[in-house]
Design a protein around this motif. Structure first.
Motif, PDB file in Angstrom:
ATOM      1  N   LEU A  94      50.122  -7.069  -3.932  1.00 26.89           N
ATOM      2  CA  LEU A  94      49.573  -5.813  -3.415  1.00 26.89           C
ATOM      3  C   LEU A  94      49.972  -4.647  -4.314  1.00 26.89           C
ATOM      4  O   LEU A  94      49.151  -3.763  -4.612  1.00 26.89           O
ATOM      5  CB  LEU A  94      50.083  -5.578  -1.989  1.00 26.89           C
ATOM      6  N   LEU A  98      47.530  -2.263  -6.472  1.00 24.94           N
ATOM      7  CA  LEU A  98      47.661  -0.830  -6.256  1.00 24.94           C
ATOM      8  C   LEU A  98      47.844  -0.092  -7.578  1.00 24.94           C
ATOM      9  O   LEU A  98      47.235   0.970  -7.801  1.00 24.94           O
ATOM     10  CB  LEU A  98      48.858  -0.571  -5.336  1.00 24.94           C
ATOM     11  N   THR A 257      43.156   4.280  -0.150  1.00 23.79           N
ATOM     12  CA  THR A 257      44.353   3.684  -0.748  1.00 23.79           C
ATOM     13  C   THR A 257      45.506   3.674   0.253  1.00 23.79           C
ATOM     14  O   THR A 257      46.180   2.658   0.450  1.00 23.79           O
ATOM     15  CB  THR A 257      44.766   4.458  -2.007  1.00 23.79           C
ATOM     16  N   THR A 260      44.902   1.186   2.997  1.00 21.55           N
ATOM     17  CA  THR A 260      45.154  -0.193   2.569  1.00 21.55           C
ATOM     18  C   THR A 260      46.643  -0.506   2.569  1.00 21.55           C
ATOM     19  O   THR A 260      47.079  -1.558   3.042  1.00 21.55           O
ATOM     20  CB  THR A 260      44.576  -0.432   1.165  1.00 21.55           C
ATOM     21  N   VAL A 261      47.433   0.422   2.050  1.00 19.53           N
ATOM     22  CA  VAL A 261      48.885   0.215   2.000  1.00 19.53           C
ATOM     23  C   VAL A 261      49.475   0.164   3.411  1.00 19.53           C
ATOM     24  O   VAL A 261      50.390  -0.615   3.694  1.00 19.53           O
ATOM     25  CB  VAL A 261      49.556   1.337   1.181  1.00 19.53           C
ATOM     26  N   ALA A 302      46.398  -7.608   3.972  1.00 22.81           N
ATOM     27  CA  ALA A 302      46.374  -6.409   3.133  1.00 22.81           C
ATOM     28  C   ALA A 302      45.996  -6.748   1.695  1.00 22.81           C
ATOM     29  O   ALA A 302      45.256  -6.002   1.041  1.00 22.81           O
ATOM     30  CB  ALA A 302      47.735  -5.715   3.176  1.00 22.81           C
ATOM     31  N   ALA A 306      42.796  -5.381  -0.130  1.00 23.04           N
ATOM     32  CA  ALA A 306      43.008  -4.591  -1.349  1.00 23.04           C
ATOM     33  C   ALA A 306      42.130  -5.062  -2.496  1.00 23.04           C
ATOM     34  O   ALA A 306      41.750  -4.264  -3.363  1.00 23.04           O
ATOM     35  CB  ALA A 306      44.482  -4.649  -1.756  1.00 23.04           C
ATOM     36  N   THR A 309      38.970  -2.992  -1.448  1.00 21.95           N
ATOM     37  CA  THR A 309      39.101  -1.537  -1.350  1.00 21.95           C
ATOM     38  C   THR A 309      39.705  -0.913  -2.608  1.00 21.95           C
ATOM     39  O   THR A 309      39.410   0.240  -2.932  1.00 21.95           O
ATOM     40  CB  THR A 309      39.966  -1.152  -0.150  1.00 21.95           C
ATOM     41  N   LEU A 310      40.544  -1.662  -3.313  1.00 21.22           N
ATOM     42  CA  LEU A 310      41.161  -1.145  -4.533  1.00 21.22           C
ATOM     43  C   LEU A 310      40.513  -1.729  -5.782  1.00 21.22           C
ATOM     44  O   LEU A 310      40.102  -0.992  -6.679  1.00 21.22           O
ATOM     45  CB  LEU A 310      42.665  -1.445  -4.534  1.00 21.22           C
TER      46      LEU A 310
END
Length: 472
Positions: A94, A98, A257, A260-261, A302, A306, A309-310
């Motif tokens: 993750l 990120l 962001t 997501t975290v 997550a 991610a 989304t990331l």
């Protein structure tokens, strides 16, 4: 610090592997710790090997059969890696997503824009406190490490000025605030009121986190002036990322962001709330949330989210996403081995009967119940390295005394035990090695920063508890 589930703790409750007396066990503990410190600091032996040798020395001096000491160490290593290894790996994935997607940069830029250099440590302790409320210490570390390292690098801060407040926020939550397993079991063992314990826990936690975090970080940064280790710092565009540009063409938005975290945090917090409200292990809703809110499922969810989304927001292809995941795992191999070996050393201490020795010796003390609770937890913490073992052992010993206390003092008893369980983390604590490796410090630097911070949390915590006991 070593954070174990109740099921793991039950496994600790076995017959000692040695019949040594208290004096011999005390000498064995000192010998084992001395060997570890000497091998690492003087002979520069890798911490993983030093912990193995120290565990065997401890067992030998305590008079335990060699095969029993080996079995204890192996069991502790396996339990620790099983409990934290997968979580550390998922957190690393993750964190890499990120960082490479530019999401960490987005968070860092936003935080730097909103907070001045004077307020940054305060912002970090607040974030860590909120994030650390429902999750294990190790999970909180792997979620916050990318942000902590990048804030320190981009803002040109000493790593200790930013890292200590984050660690303090996480550690205070772990030791003092339910729904962490130690405080929850202590609440049950002494028959304390959960709501009052939560309320008083927050009252104690706030000043404790402030003093051990932003305030102490000023001194820690002077004592140990270090910068983020390159092997743990994944910034977009670095050579390790295999990128030719300066980063992704686009970066995910700040809102998505952060969402997501915080996703695993929300999932685990939901489980904690359902456990408190429903309070029926057989209820369908609680059983569902026990799965959904488990650290493994929460972090795995997550990571998968991610990737979209990331990763997709930064224009990652499937191949690029797979490569990012693969690269995220290599830097943590050494961390996993060292943390596991720390757990092995802890288990050797427990199986040798050191924790029981501390309980036996403390039974004749005649002092305030709250101070006695703190001292017993401190002694077990120093001997075993496990905050959760210290909390549950002390709570079990003091449960009969709790019947004579008022409702508020019963809650304060839980907090006194929790504060004692955090005292002076050192080489027998897997968390010690986790912090050391993530922040790129040597043993001496870790003792001067992390260990002192933990001691501050413990001392300030019990002072706050004793002050509250005078007015409640």
């Amino acid at each position: 610090m070593t954070h174990l589930s109740v099921e793991m703790l039950a496994a600790d409750a076995t017959e000692p592997i040695t019949s040594a007396g208290h004096a011999q066990l005390g000498i064995a503990v000192l010998a084992g710790i001395a060997v570890i410190v000497l091998l690492i600091s003087r002979f520069k032996l890798h911490a993983f090997l030093s912990l193995i040798i120290g565990s065997l020395v401890l067992g030998a001096v305590a008079g335990a059969p060699l095969e029993a000491a080996i079995a204890s160490f192996s069991a502790g290593l396996g339990t620790t890696v099983a409990g934290t290894g997968v979580l550390i790996a998922l957190g690393a994935v993750l964190g890499k997503l990120l960082a490479d997607s530019g999401g960490a940069d987005q968070i860092v830029d936003t935080i730097l824009a909103k907070a001045s250099s004077r307020t940054m440590p305060w912002a970090m302790v607040l974030i860590a406190g909120i994030v650390g409320l429902p999750i294990f210490f190790e999970v909180g570390i792997v979620l916050l490490i990318p942000v902590v390292l990048l804030v320190a690098k981009r803002g040109n801060f000493s790593l200790m000025r930013i890292g200590i407040p984050a660690l303090a926020g996480l550690s205070v939550m772990h030791g003092l605030i339910p729904p962490h397993p130690g405080p929850l079991v202590a609440v049950d063992a002494v028959g304390a009121n959960l709501g009052i314990t939560l309320a008083l826990g927050v009252v104690v936690a706030v000043p404790t986190a402030i003093i051990a975090g932003p305030v102490f970080s000023r001194y820690a940064a002077r004592w140990v002036d270090i910068h983020p280790p390159e092997q743990m710092l994944h910034t977009p565009g670095d050579a390790a990322a295999g990128r030719t540009g300066d980063g992704p063409d686009e970066r995910p938005g700040f809102g998505i962001t952060v969402a997501t975290v915080l996703l695993p945090v929300v999932m685990m917090l939901a489980k904690a709330l359902v456990d408190i409200v429903v309070d029926d292990p057989e209820h369908t809703v609680q059983r569902v949330f026990d799965v959904v809110g488990s650290p493994l499922i929460a972090l795995l969810t997550a990571v998968i989210v991610a990737m979209f989304t990331l990763g997709r927001a930064a224009g990652f292809t499937r191949g690029r996403t797979a490569a990012t995941v693969e690269r995220s795992l290599a830097p943590i191999a050494g961390v996993l081995l060292i943390v596991g070996a720390g757990g092995g050393f802890k288990q050797t201490l427990v199986d040798a009967g050191v924790g029981q020795m501390i309980l036996d010796v403390s039974k004749g003390w005649h002092i305030s119940t709250l101070l006695l609770a703190w001292l017993i937890a401190v002694a077990i913490r120093l001997a075993t390295g496990s905050a959760t073992v210290a909390t549950i052992s002390a709570a079990g010993l003091l449960a009969p005394l709790a019947a004579e206390l008022s409702t508020t003092h019963g809650a304060l008893l839980v907090l006194a035990i929790g504060a004692g369980s955090l005292f002076f983390s050192h080489v027998n604590d897997a968390g010690f090695w986790l912090v050391k490796e993530y922040f790129g410090m040597n043993v001496g630097q870790t003792l001067k920063t992390w260990s002192v911070m933990e001691t501050l949390i413990s001392v300030v915590g019990i002072v706050c508890v004793l002050l509250l006991s005078l007015v409640l």
